[in-house]
Design an enzyme around this catalytic site. Structure first.
Site, PDB file in Angstrom:
ATOM      1  N   LYS A  58       0.903  -1.159   0.000  1.00 11.44           N
ATOM      2  CA  LYS A  58       0.000   0.000   0.000  1.00 11.44           C
ATOM      3  C   LYS A  58       0.937   1.203   0.000  1.00 11.44           C
ATOM      4  CE  LYS A  58      -1.995   3.055   2.212  1.00 11.44           C
ATOM      5  NZ  LYS A  58      -1.780   4.512   1.931  1.00 11.44           N
ATOM      6  N   SER A  99       3.019   6.187  12.114  1.00 14.32           N
ATOM      7  CA  SER A  99       2.577   6.769  13.380  1.00 14.32           C
ATOM      8  C   SER A  99       2.077   5.690  14.340  1.00 14.32           C
ATOM      9  CB  SER A  99       1.455   7.774  13.131  1.00 14.32           C
ATOM     10  OG  SER A  99       0.323   7.088  12.623  1.00 14.32           O
ATOM     11  N   GLY A 159      -1.614   4.981  13.516  1.00 14.58           N
ATOM     12  CA  GLY A 159      -1.768   4.139  12.325  1.00 14.58           C
ATOM     13  C   GLY A 159      -1.410   2.691  12.626  1.00 14.58           C
ATOM     14  N   GLU A 201       6.366  -0.541  13.253  1.00 10.73           N
ATOM     15  CA  GLU A 201       7.403   0.249  13.905  1.00 10.73           C
ATOM     16  C   GLU A 201       6.838   1.649  14.020  1.00 10.73           C
ATOM     17  OE1 GLU A 201      11.017   1.728  12.002  1.00 10.73           O
ATOM     18  OE2 GLU A 201      10.335   2.953  13.673  1.00 10.73           O
ATOM     19  N   CYS A 224      13.274   7.773  12.907  1.00 15.91           N
ATOM     20  CA  CYS A 224      12.690   7.075  14.060  1.00 15.91           C
ATOM     21  C   CYS A 224      13.706   6.944  15.186  1.00 15.91           C
ATOM     22  CB  CYS A 224      12.161   5.717  13.643  1.00 15.91           C
ATOM     23  SG  CYS A 224      13.143   4.959  12.376  1.00 15.91           S
ATOM     24  N   GLU A 275       6.487  11.026  21.301  1.00 14.85           N
ATOM     25  CA  GLU A 275       7.405  11.320  20.197  1.00 14.85           C
ATOM     26  C   GLU A 275       6.990  12.628  19.514  1.00 14.85           C
ATOM     27  OE1 GLU A 275       9.134   8.815  16.441  1.00 14.85           O
ATOM     28  OE2 GLU A 275       6.980   9.132  16.431  1.00 14.85           O
TER      29      GLU A 275
HETATM   30  P1  NAP Z   1       1.021   7.472   9.165  1.00 16.14           P
HETATM   31  O1  NAP Z   1       0.025   8.551   9.212  1.00 16.14           O
HETATM   32  O2  NAP Z   1       0.951   6.449  10.234  1.00 16.14           O
HETATM   33  O3  NAP Z   1       0.862   6.740   7.732  1.00 16.14           O
HETATM   34  C1  NAP Z   1       1.636   5.601   7.380  1.00 16.14           C
HETATM   35  C2  NAP Z   1       0.802   4.693   6.478  1.00 16.14           C
HETATM   36  O4  NAP Z   1      -0.245   4.090   7.239  1.00 16.14           O
HETATM   37  C3  NAP Z   1       0.120   5.418   5.347  1.00 16.14           C
HETATM   38  O5  NAP Z   1       0.086   4.579   4.223  1.00 16.14           O
HETATM   39  C4  NAP Z   1      -1.272   5.658   5.878  1.00 16.14           C
HETATM   40  O6  NAP Z   1      -2.245   5.763   4.867  1.00 16.14           O
HETATM   41  C5  NAP Z   1      -1.516   4.426   6.713  1.00 16.14           C
HETATM   42  N1  NAP Z   1      -2.415   4.690   7.834  1.00 16.14           N
HETATM   43  C6  NAP Z   1      -2.334   5.708   8.735  1.00 16.14           C
HETATM   44  N2  NAP Z   1      -3.343   5.632   9.618  1.00 16.14           N
HETATM   45  C7  NAP Z   1      -4.062   4.546   9.287  1.00 16.14           C
HETATM   46  C8  NAP Z   1      -5.262   3.951   9.817  1.00 16.14           C
HETATM   47  N3  NAP Z   1      -5.892   4.458  10.874  1.00 16.14           N
HETATM   48  N4  NAP Z   1      -5.745   2.853   9.215  1.00 16.14           N
HETATM   49  C9  NAP Z   1      -5.112   2.332   8.142  1.00 16.14           C
HETATM   50  N5  NAP Z   1      -4.002   2.851   7.582  1.00 16.14           N
HETATM   51  C10 NAP Z   1      -3.484   3.946   8.149  1.00 16.14           C
HETATM   52  O7  NAP Z   1       2.485   8.012   9.135  1.00 16.14           O
HETATM   53  P2  NAP Z   1       3.130   9.222   8.307  1.00 16.14           P
HETATM   54  O8  NAP Z   1       2.154   9.846   7.395  1.00 16.14           O
HETATM   55  O9  NAP Z   1       4.331   8.669   7.696  1.00 16.14           O
HETATM   56  O10 NAP Z   1       3.583  10.244   9.391  1.00 16.14           O
HETATM   57  C11 NAP Z   1       2.730  10.725  10.410  1.00 16.14           C
HETATM   58  C12 NAP Z   1       3.418  10.624  11.737  1.00 16.14           C
HETATM   59  O11 NAP Z   1       3.963   9.301  11.896  1.00 16.14           O
HETATM   60  C13 NAP Z   1       4.621  11.503  11.927  1.00 16.14           C
HETATM   61  O12 NAP Z   1       4.274  12.807  12.310  1.00 16.14           O
HETATM   62  C14 NAP Z   1       5.383  10.756  12.994  1.00 16.14           C
HETATM   63  O13 NAP Z   1       4.877  11.068  14.248  1.00 16.14           O
HETATM   64  C15 NAP Z   1       5.115   9.329  12.707  1.00 16.14           C
HETATM   65  N6  NAP Z   1       6.199   8.632  11.970  1.00 16.14           N
HETATM   66  C16 NAP Z   1       7.018   7.836  12.675  1.00 16.14           C
HETATM   67  C17 NAP Z   1       8.019   7.162  12.026  1.00 16.14           C
HETATM   68  C18 NAP Z   1       8.921   6.256  12.769  1.00 16.14           C
HETATM   69  O14 NAP Z   1       9.835   5.733  12.158  1.00 16.14           O
HETATM   70  N7  NAP Z   1       8.712   6.001  14.032  1.00 16.14           N
HETATM   71  C19 NAP Z   1       8.207   7.279  10.662  1.00 16.14           C
HETATM   72  C20 NAP Z   1       7.347   8.098   9.950  1.00 16.14           C
HETATM   73  C21 NAP Z   1       6.336   8.757  10.633  1.00 16.14           C
HETATM   74  P3  NAP Z   1      -2.604   7.153   4.120  1.00 16.14           P
HETATM   75  O15 NAP Z   1      -1.973   7.000   2.795  1.00 16.14           O
HETATM   76  O16 NAP Z   1      -4.076   7.187   4.073  1.00 16.14           O
HETATM   77  O17 NAP Z   1      -2.019   8.267   4.911  1.00 16.14           O
END
Ligand code: NAP
Length: 523
Positions: A184, A242, A245, A265, A302, A391
């Site tokens: 995805k 996140s 997510g 992760e 991360c 975080e």
């Molecule tokens: P994200 O919002 O968690 O999205 C990552 C993936 O998961 C995307 O493909 C997203 O789809 C999908 N997703 C998110 N929420 C979901 C849900 N409720 N149900 C199903 N699928 C879902 O992460 P991000 O956009 O990369 O970044 C947002 C935040 O994540 C950052 O501000 C940071 O806090 C954290 N982050 C952490 C790390 C780490 O390594 N720890 C890395 C990157 C980000 P969509 O395409 O619809 O958005």
């Protein structure tokens, strides 16, 4: 190569028909062409059916053929040349050298998994030969190998558009294990995803593998992502992103009639310990290393050092002064997406409400700019306020001033699970560090001495994992060759005739594996 906006279901380029997603250049907020329409439920099902139909054949490909496939993907990614670099830079705001380096890392990762596959060590073959005369009961002939779980759903990460996305670590380790993969794509870099997806599909074709070994879907996580996780033919999930997510995907996977593992992760603040002798001998050098690690890539790693823990006093004050001076000159940097930029501002706002700001980096005009910030708080305040250990994804860090070694220990006990913990120490600090180690081993997946946590080596000994919320399953790593273990399970064959056994388990050991034979590891 012209971008089409199409998904890839096996070898077929198919347009979605749900809501359109466009890449956004975060440096300008300009939308990039083409539009990527989300996949429908039927298209998700189609990809899953194809992956399932490919599974039994793909999982029994000879090790050499599977390794050559991983190498072919690396070659195809390299052959994309500058077009891939330019598109990834435009979609992420990351500088050219960073993306070029990440492409190198991605291809090296694929080739490292090819080496792992060839070795066959991961099959972990165990043979217990029969003991027909054993009393009171004879022992049967028992043989064990690892088999792949089945098709894997991979959610690409926003902060590694190559190394943790379409052909990144999750995909490479799942394919290495013998699992078909459905990605995805992350909505922040759809063009990069299409380019790499087409490279993988070319490698599938070139190697004569079944179509369903790889598919690439676009669309929202809540629709396409959840539909994928809910499909009964998906047997495991890899995710980086996140906390919310990751938890949503874990809940969906657990609520299925047949629950499946999710390797998510998610979130880590990576505590850094500055022990007294180290602080006394080199507080300025430590401050320089800290600010470099904190601000690298706008802090969007991360493993970013989001927490510093030390005993208060003049040496810590020197560290804070030097770090503050350096930070004040640190330029703002473009963040990956408007959403991540907004989340950073919110996180910084929360820290500012509950801790003291001691320095901020240079501000900048323009969209999605990350201004670095350094905060200080006391140990008692940190212990009393859980929000201080959330975080904040970006270049922000919090220094916790303790009054004693015992208080450092208390703060450590209070921490959630982490990807890393870093110890800066000199010889005189060893006893102090030793006392903290049992707690740190319970809290983190990687412990480092006198280094910085950013920069994760792809190798055999790496652990990029840790207790919740760092990951959803602390028994695994998502970086390094041990990541293959996430997608395997053991099967035991009892009293099989040799001709019916899988090749890896046959008596003559035709794959020349180092088996565990009657309790002894073969040379
Ligand atoms: P994200 O919002 O968690 O999205 C990552 C993936 O998961 C995307 O493909 C997203 O789809 C999908 N997703 C998110 N929420 C979901 C849900 N409720 N149900 C199903 N699928 C879902 O992460 P991000 O956009 O990369 O970044 C947002 C935040 O994540 C950052 O501000 C940071 O806090 C954290 N982050 C952490 C790390 C780490 O390594 N720890 C890395 C990157 C980000 P969509 O395409 O619809 O958005």
């Amino acid at each position: 190569m012209t971008l089409t906006g199409n998904m890839l279901i096996g070898q077929h380029a198919i347009p979605g028909s749900r809501e359109a997603i466009r890449g956004i250049n975060p440096a300008t907020n300009a939308a990039l062409e083409p539009a990527y329409h989300g996949g429908t439920r039927e298209q998700v099902e189609h990809a899953c059916a194809l992956a399932w139909s490919a599974f039994d054949s793909y999982r029994e490909t000879p090790l050499v053929a599977r390794a050559e496939f991983l190498e072919a993907i690396a070659n195809e990614v390299e052959a994309l040349g500058d077009e891939l670099i330019e598109r990834a830079v435009a979609e992420t705001g990351l500088p050219h050298p960073r993306i070029q380096g990440e492409r190198g890392r991605t291809c090296q990762q694929l080739r490292t998994f090819a080496r792992t596959v060839r070795s066959g060590e991961w099959l972990d073959v165990r043979v217990d030969t029969p003991q027909p005369q054993r009393q009171p009961l004879p022992r049967a002939d028992l043989r064990q190998r690892q088999v792949p779980l089945g098709p894997v759903a991979v959610f690409g990460a926003s902060n590694f558009p190559l190394a943790f996305s379409v052909a990144g670590g999750d995909t490479a380790s799942a394919l290495a294990a013998g699992c078909p993969v459905i990605v995805k794509a992350h909505s922040a870099h759809p063009g990069t995803s299409e380019l790499v997806g087409r490279a993988v599909a070319r490698a599938v074709k070139h190697c004569g593998l079944p179509d369903g070994v790889f598919s690439l879907l676009f669309g929202s996580g809540r629709e396409v992502g959840i539909a994928l996780v809910n499909d009964s033919r998906i047997k495991a999930v890899g995710f980086t992103g996140s906390r919310s997510g990751g938890i949503a995907l874990c809940k969906a996977a657990q609520a299925r009639p047949e629950p499946i593992p999710v390797y998510a992760e998610m979130s880590s603040i990576n505590p850094v310990y500055l022990f007294p002798a180290a602080l006394q001998s080199r507080s300025e050098t430590l401050a320089q290393g800290f600010v470099t690690s904190l601000t690298q890539g706008a802090g969007q790693f991360c493993t970013n050092p989001g927490l510093v823990i030390a005993v208060q006093g003049p040496d810590l004050a020197r560290f804070i002064n030097t770090a503050s001076d350096l930070l004040r000159h640190s330029p703002a940097q473009t963040m990956l997406t408007p959403g991540i930029s907004n989340a950073y501002e919110t996180g910084v706002g929360t820290l500012a409400e509950h801790a003291q700001v001691v320095a901020s980096g240079l501000a900048a005009e323009g969209p999605n700019q990350c201004q670095a910030h350094l905060f200080v708080t006391g140990a008692q305040d940190f212990l009393a306020n859980h929000r201080l250990q959330s975080e904040v994804f970006g270049a922000a860090s919090l220094i916790v001033q303790c009054t004693s070694a015992e208080e450092m220990h208390k703060v450590t006990e209070h921490l959630e699970g982490q990807l890393t913990a870093t110890l800066h120490l000199d010889d005189h600090d060893l006893e102090h560090a030793r006392a903290l180690l049992p707690t740190l081993e319970r809290k983190a997946g990687r412990l480092l001495v006198n280094g910085w946590p950013t920069g994760v080596e792809v190798c055999d000994a790496m652990v990029h994992g840790g207790p919740f919320p760092a990951t959803s399953d602390s028994r695994s790593t998502s970086v390094g060759t041990a990541a293959i273990l996430r997608f395997l399970r053991p099967v035991c064959y009892q009293d099989f005739p040799d001709s019916l056994l899988p090749t890896a388990l046959q008596q003559a050991n035709p794959l020349s594996l180092r088996r565990l034979l009657d309790g002894q590891r073969e040379a």
